[in-house]
Enzyme design. Sequence first.
Site, PDB file in Angstrom:
ATOM      1  N   LYS A  56       0.846  -1.199   0.000  1.00  0.00           N
ATOM      2  CA  LYS A  56       0.000   0.000   0.000  1.00  0.00           C
ATOM      3  C   LYS A  56       0.878   1.245   0.000  1.00  0.00           C
ATOM      4  CE  LYS A  56      -3.260   2.458   3.061  1.00  0.00           C
ATOM      5  NZ  LYS A  56      -3.964   2.382   4.367  1.00  0.00           N
ATOM      6  N   ASP A 102      -2.870  10.166   4.230  1.00  0.00           N
ATOM      7  CA  ASP A 102      -4.290   9.813   4.256  1.00  0.00           C
ATOM      8  C   ASP A 102      -5.050  10.754   5.188  1.00  0.00           C
ATOM      9  OD1 ASP A 102      -6.730   8.571   4.055  1.00  0.00           O
ATOM     10  OD2 ASP A 102      -6.219   6.953   5.447  1.00  0.00           O
ATOM     11  N   LYS A 105     -10.543  12.035   8.817  1.00  0.00           N
ATOM     12  CA  LYS A 105     -10.017  11.565  10.091  1.00  0.00           C
ATOM     13  C   LYS A 105     -10.000  12.714  11.101  1.00  0.00           C
ATOM     14  CE  LYS A 105      -6.707   8.203   8.192  1.00  0.00           C
ATOM     15  NZ  LYS A 105      -7.157   6.994   8.889  1.00  0.00           N
ATOM     16  N   ASP A 118       1.284   6.079   6.003  1.00  0.00           N
ATOM     17  CA  ASP A 118       0.317   5.165   5.412  1.00  0.00           C
ATOM     18  C   ASP A 118       0.834   4.483   4.149  1.00  0.00           C
ATOM     19  OD1 ASP A 118      -2.100   3.990   5.995  1.00  0.00           O
ATOM     20  OD2 ASP A 118      -3.292   5.345   4.756  1.00  0.00           O
ATOM     21  N   ASP A 168     -12.365   6.564   4.013  1.00  0.00           N
ATOM     22  CA  ASP A 168     -11.165   6.293   4.805  1.00  0.00           C
ATOM     23  C   ASP A 168     -10.779   4.828   4.743  1.00  0.00           C
ATOM     24  OD1 ASP A 168      -9.021   6.951   6.423  1.00  0.00           O
ATOM     25  OD2 ASP A 168     -10.132   6.673   8.290  1.00  0.00           O
ATOM     26  N   GLU A 218      -9.635   3.366   2.163  1.00  0.00           N
ATOM     27  CA  GLU A 218      -9.137   3.563   0.801  1.00  0.00           C
ATOM     28  C   GLU A 218      -8.008   2.609   0.428  1.00  0.00           C
ATOM     29  OE1 GLU A 218      -5.814   4.845   2.849  1.00  0.00           O
ATOM     30  OE2 GLU A 218      -7.900   5.246   3.326  1.00  0.00           O
ATOM     31  N   ARG A 260      -7.548  -0.525   0.811  1.00  0.00           N
ATOM     32  CA  ARG A 260      -7.977  -1.783   0.195  1.00  0.00           C
ATOM     33  C   ARG A 260      -8.368  -1.586  -1.269  1.00  0.00           C
ATOM     34  NH1 ARG A 260     -12.333  -2.413   4.819  1.00  0.00           N
ATOM     35  NH2 ARG A 260     -10.604  -1.325   5.804  1.00  0.00           N
TER      36      ARG A 260
END
Length: 482
Positions: A249, A254, A261, A273, A332, A334, A336
């Site tokens: 990833k 993020d 968030k 992230d 959030d 995201e 995946r």
Amino acid sequence: MSLLLRYAADFSASADTVFILPAGTTELPVAAAADLSEPARQYVADQLAADSKLIRINHYAHHHYYVVAADKKTPALAAEALRKSGHQLHAQLKADKVRNLFIQDLTDGGALPLAEGLALTAYQFEGYKTDEKSRQAAPLESVTLVGPHLSAERVQELQHVLDGVFLARDLVNAPLNKLNALQFAERMAAAGEEAGFHTEILDLVRIEALRMGGLLAVNQGSPEPPTFTIMEYKPEGATNKKPYVLVGKGVVFDTGGLSLKPTPASMDMMKCDMAGGAAVVGTLYALAKNQVPLHVIGLVPATDNRPGGLAFAPGDVITMYSGLTVEVMNTDAEGRLLLGDALAFAKKYDPELVLDFATLTGSAARAIGKEGIVCMGTADEDTLSALKKAGHATHERLVEFPLWDEYADHIKSDIADINNIGKAEAGAISAGKFLERFTDGYPWVHFDIAAPAFLTAPDSYRGKGGTGTAVRLTYEFLKGKA
């Protein structure tokens, strides 16, 4: 900044030296008493009798240190104890302003884990400080290992693995304005140039042509384009006919998108992230530098996730690279979406095994904390057992979660094939269940590194900030497949 490890056949008695003594040592071996006066020998003997694990002798011109190996249930736990001893030793070396250290190993192979703990502790992120007063002094420059169970090749192998960890740490510690998706891809390409693996960077036009709907959706709110980086290490004489594929990833920051968030609780550290992508390039770097005879491919989709412009919204339905449709219930969730595209793309390589790495869920972090890595997947028991063994050897331990069929109900959608978030319960598993839908045709294991990838407080040799987690684990596992 990293520590240089070297090998030598012998050492000078007048050098700063640490002697590793076997567990249970009560009497100082002759080999460890080279230039000690009788009072100094008695002092060390008294400390050993008192069960001290780190003993220091100041000769004024140089220092001698004595580290007593711990008696643990398994060799893996004994090695971890020595890594932690390396961390403790580093504090003393720093106080003594030691620049160059020798390690004399009087055990059955304790020098490597001690040096590993020292080097991982000594790491400093170069950062962006311009004021010399604000820079931390890092006097320890080199460690030379001496002992009958060592060789120049083994020491060099450890150095290259640590360099892969440091690369991953550097990338994770870099902020968004120094490491956007394109800069991340360029750093991976530079690592390939240095280590000896090939890199191809797919730009926005090619990503659009491939219809990678997950990556494109997450990128919609960003003023900067996404990248999809393909790294390939294929040495002559590779022992595997089908490649191992590593997927990471690469969300370089993020915000949570429109499902914003909170801050400071969650958003402030979200430069981390992309730690999964960092782990992939760090592992490939170590494999290539050590010329491990395996064909390995790394895939890193990268973008930031922002709420601006045409940002994707809760309720949107997107079509993934595989053709599956996804109802976005939370922007959030995201990571995946990027990984789904990359995992489906991995099928084109007809892989032997696919491993993906991601700071994916708070659920995984809450379940087991920073002490381990959550894993799950479809690989056979032998593969999972080998991964767990590598996890114990490197102390990047794995906890396997189930992927029972019933968890598919958590991501059912009324209007699309699946939705992108599950229930409040079993969040790490429903995220894994989502990824599983894109892994047809090959065995796969998912690693949720959300907790250990970035630490907000120092933790022994892992330090503070980016840890480079999963690099040592994955290298250890793949080396065993060569």
